[in-house]
Scaffold this active site. Structure first.
Site, PDB file in Angstrom:
ATOM      1  N   GLY A 116       0.823  -1.208   0.000  1.00  0.00           N
ATOM      2  CA  GLY A 116       0.000   0.000   0.000  1.00  0.00           C
ATOM      3  C   GLY A 116       0.853   1.253   0.000  1.00  0.00           C
ATOM      4  O   GLY A 116       1.021   1.912   1.041  1.00  0.00           O
ATOM      5  N   TYR A 117       1.395   1.600  -1.158  1.00  0.00           N
ATOM      6  CA  TYR A 117       2.236   2.786  -1.300  1.00  0.00           C
ATOM      7  C   TYR A 117       1.536   3.871  -2.111  1.00  0.00           C
ATOM      8  O   TYR A 117       1.145   4.900  -1.608  1.00  0.00           O
ATOM      9  CB  TYR A 117       3.559   2.413  -1.987  1.00  0.00           C
ATOM     10  CG  TYR A 117       4.661   1.940  -1.070  1.00  0.00           C
ATOM     11  CD1 TYR A 117       4.401   1.485   0.214  1.00  0.00           C
ATOM     12  CD2 TYR A 117       5.982   1.931  -1.504  1.00  0.00           C
ATOM     13  CE1 TYR A 117       5.420   1.042   1.042  1.00  0.00           C
ATOM     14  CE2 TYR A 117       7.010   1.481  -0.681  1.00  0.00           C
ATOM     15  CZ  TYR A 117       6.724   1.040   0.590  1.00  0.00           C
ATOM     16  OH  TYR A 117       7.746   0.610   1.391  1.00  0.00           O
ATOM     17  N   SER A 118       1.393   3.644  -3.423  1.00  0.00           N
ATOM     18  CA  SER A 118       0.905   4.683  -4.336  1.00  0.00           C
ATOM     19  C   SER A 118      -0.520   5.112  -4.015  1.00  0.00           C
ATOM     20  O   SER A 118      -1.356   4.307  -3.584  1.00  0.00           O
ATOM     21  CB  SER A 118       0.965   4.181  -5.786  1.00  0.00           C
ATOM     22  OG  SER A 118       2.299   3.947  -6.185  1.00  0.00           O
ATOM     23  N   SER A 150      -0.935  -4.137  -6.457  1.00  0.00           N
ATOM     24  CA  SER A 150      -0.864  -5.453  -7.092  1.00  0.00           C
ATOM     25  C   SER A 150      -1.363  -6.543  -6.145  1.00  0.00           C
ATOM     26  O   SER A 150      -0.974  -6.591  -4.970  1.00  0.00           O
ATOM     27  CB  SER A 150       0.580  -5.763  -7.493  1.00  0.00           C
ATOM     28  OG  SER A 150       1.067  -4.813  -8.407  1.00  0.00           O
ATOM     29  N   GLU A 234      13.717  -4.282  -3.864  1.00  0.00           N
ATOM     30  CA  GLU A 234      12.783  -4.625  -4.935  1.00  0.00           C
ATOM     31  C   GLU A 234      13.487  -5.135  -6.181  1.00  0.00           C
ATOM     32  O   GLU A 234      12.929  -5.930  -6.926  1.00  0.00           O
ATOM     33  CB  GLU A 234      11.939  -3.402  -5.281  1.00  0.00           C
ATOM     34  CG  GLU A 234      10.779  -3.695  -6.202  1.00  0.00           C
ATOM     35  CD  GLU A 234       9.847  -2.508  -6.354  1.00  0.00           C
ATOM     36  OE1 GLU A 234       8.739  -2.702  -6.882  1.00  0.00           O
ATOM     37  OE2 GLU A 234      10.208  -1.398  -5.943  1.00  0.00           O
ATOM     38  N   SER A 359       8.754   6.247 -12.362  1.00  0.00           N
ATOM     39  CA  SER A 359       8.828   6.626 -13.770  1.00  0.00           C
ATOM     40  C   SER A 359      10.270   6.930 -14.188  1.00  0.00           C
ATOM     41  O   SER A 359      11.150   7.157 -13.351  1.00  0.00           O
ATOM     42  CB  SER A 359       7.946   7.851 -14.038  1.00  0.00           C
ATOM     43  OG  SER A 359       8.508   8.994 -13.406  1.00  0.00           O
TER      44      SER A 359
END
Length: 382
Positions: A116-118, A150, A234, A359
């Site tokens: 639960g980041y973005s 995800s 990651e 990005s």
């Protein structure tokens, strides 16, 4: 760099290959597959500590397992977020109680995790998180929204970056919370339908969801440090396994170029050779940086390399297919469903490669500021 595999590594490779060949084809249910991996001891090879239900493996054995898994055709993992992200974060920042509670179920494949980041207003700029966690007796009540989460529709738990200090800004006042997903009426998961027709990403809404005070990792207010540490885990051994999949996709594109006759075009041939050469360069770069810590720009360089490479491969896949790339199966019956073939799926999914996971613009800023020492980008210009 002298990077090779020992006789012990090759014996480990044989063991992994034999086990996967006997189990991968029967792996239909993803949760049952995670439990099968856990029972055989394949989960947690990269953990720096043992004793939590996993068997340890050397760095080269981790590479061997990741490569053999990618070659076997085994299904995508549902447990990789818990194994590759949460577990090393708990080993680095968690309490002994947190390790004892959460690591064994991950190693066994019994509990699945999501990240639960973005948020809608805090994607690449993670410091803009607005989800709030208000202290409430023995824990916190969480309110806010996460996006692009995800596997949230399958997960049992979510690690959530939330603001525990009212009025705090940017990197300050954030905490890293472990939140159970089974909270009806307090957590809602809404799948996001992608261009490919699949829904692996989700929106997650927290409406007073509960998190216990003992499930704060690293202490209250240390969320930014813990979150950045997690992102450092990651990209590692998994990058090499990812490149095995990339190589197979490149072979499919090459076969399509031969089948359609596009390979006779010298421009197409040049692009195919360039894709092959760049993939080899990415492998050697991954091997060169594997196991190194404290390299601020290594993961950003890797993300820039593979994100752009994969996107260009998707474009090349459509070029070699010609007009046929724009149509699906020729079945006009009312009950027919439009299904993408592998190369169409590659093209559509790869459009997001230069956006998710940070990005290209964010990765270049990190390299410029943290590696090259260039002046920091002005804030609040736009």
């Amino acid at each position: 760099m002298d990077f090779g595999f020992s006789a012990e590594d090759e014996a480990f490779r044989t063991e992994a290959r034999v086990w996967l060949s006997g189990h991968a084809e029967s792996a239909r249910d993803r949760r049952a597959w995670e439990r099968a991996l856990g029972e055989a001891g394949w989960i947690g090879l990269g953990w720096s500590e043992g004793g939590y239900g996993n068997r340890t493996g050397t760095l080269t054995q981790q590479v061997v397992w990741a490569e053999e898994y990618a070659r076997s055709g085994a299904p995508p993992r549902s447990g990789h977020i818990g194994e590759k992200l949460l577990a090393p974060t708990l080993l680095a920042h968690g309490t002994e109680e947190q390790k004892a509670r959460f690591l064994p179920p991950v190693a066994a494949g019994d509990e699945l995790w999501c990240q639960g980041y973005s948020e809608p207003g805090a994607g690449s700029d993670l410091a803009g998180v607005r989800t709030a966690a208000v202290p409430d007796g023995s824990g916190y009540r969480i309110s806010g929204q996460k996006i692009w989460t995800s596997l949230a529709h399958e997960a049992d738990w979510c690690f959530v970056l939330a603001r525990t200090e009212a009025g705090s800004r940017r990197h300050h006042g954030l905490s890293f919370l472990l939140v159970p997903m089974d909270q009806p009426g307090r957590i809602e998961v809404r799948p996001i339908r992608q261009l490919t027709g699949t829904s692996d990403f989700n929106e997650v809404f927290f409406d007073g969801a509960r998190a216990r005070v003992e499930h704060v990792v690293g202490g209250e207010g240390s969320g930014w440090k813990v979150a950045m540490s997690l992102l450092g885990f990651e990209r590692g051994v998994s990058t090499l396994a990812q490149q095995i999949g990339f190589a197979e996709e490149l072979r499919r594109v090459l076969r399509a170029a031969v089948d359609t006759g596009a390979v006779t075009d010298p421009v197409v041939r040049e692009r195919l050779v360039r894709q092959w050469a760049e993939l080899r360069a990415m492998r050697w770069n991954a091997l060169r940086t594997l196991g190194r810590s404290g390299d601020a720009g290594a993961s950003s360089v890797a993300k820039l390399l593979w994100g752009g490479w994969h996107q260009r491969l998707g474009e090349l896949a459509m070029q070699v297919r010609g007009a046929a790339a724009g149509v699906g199966p020729v079945d006009w019956s009312p009950s027919a469903s439009y299904e993408l073939d592998l190369l169409q799926h590659l093209f559509l999914f790869s459009r997001a490669d230069t956006i998710y996971g940070g990005s290209d613009q964010v990765q270049r800023t990190i390299i410029a500021e943290r590696v090259l020492g260039l002046p920091r980008e002005p804030k609040g210009v736009f």
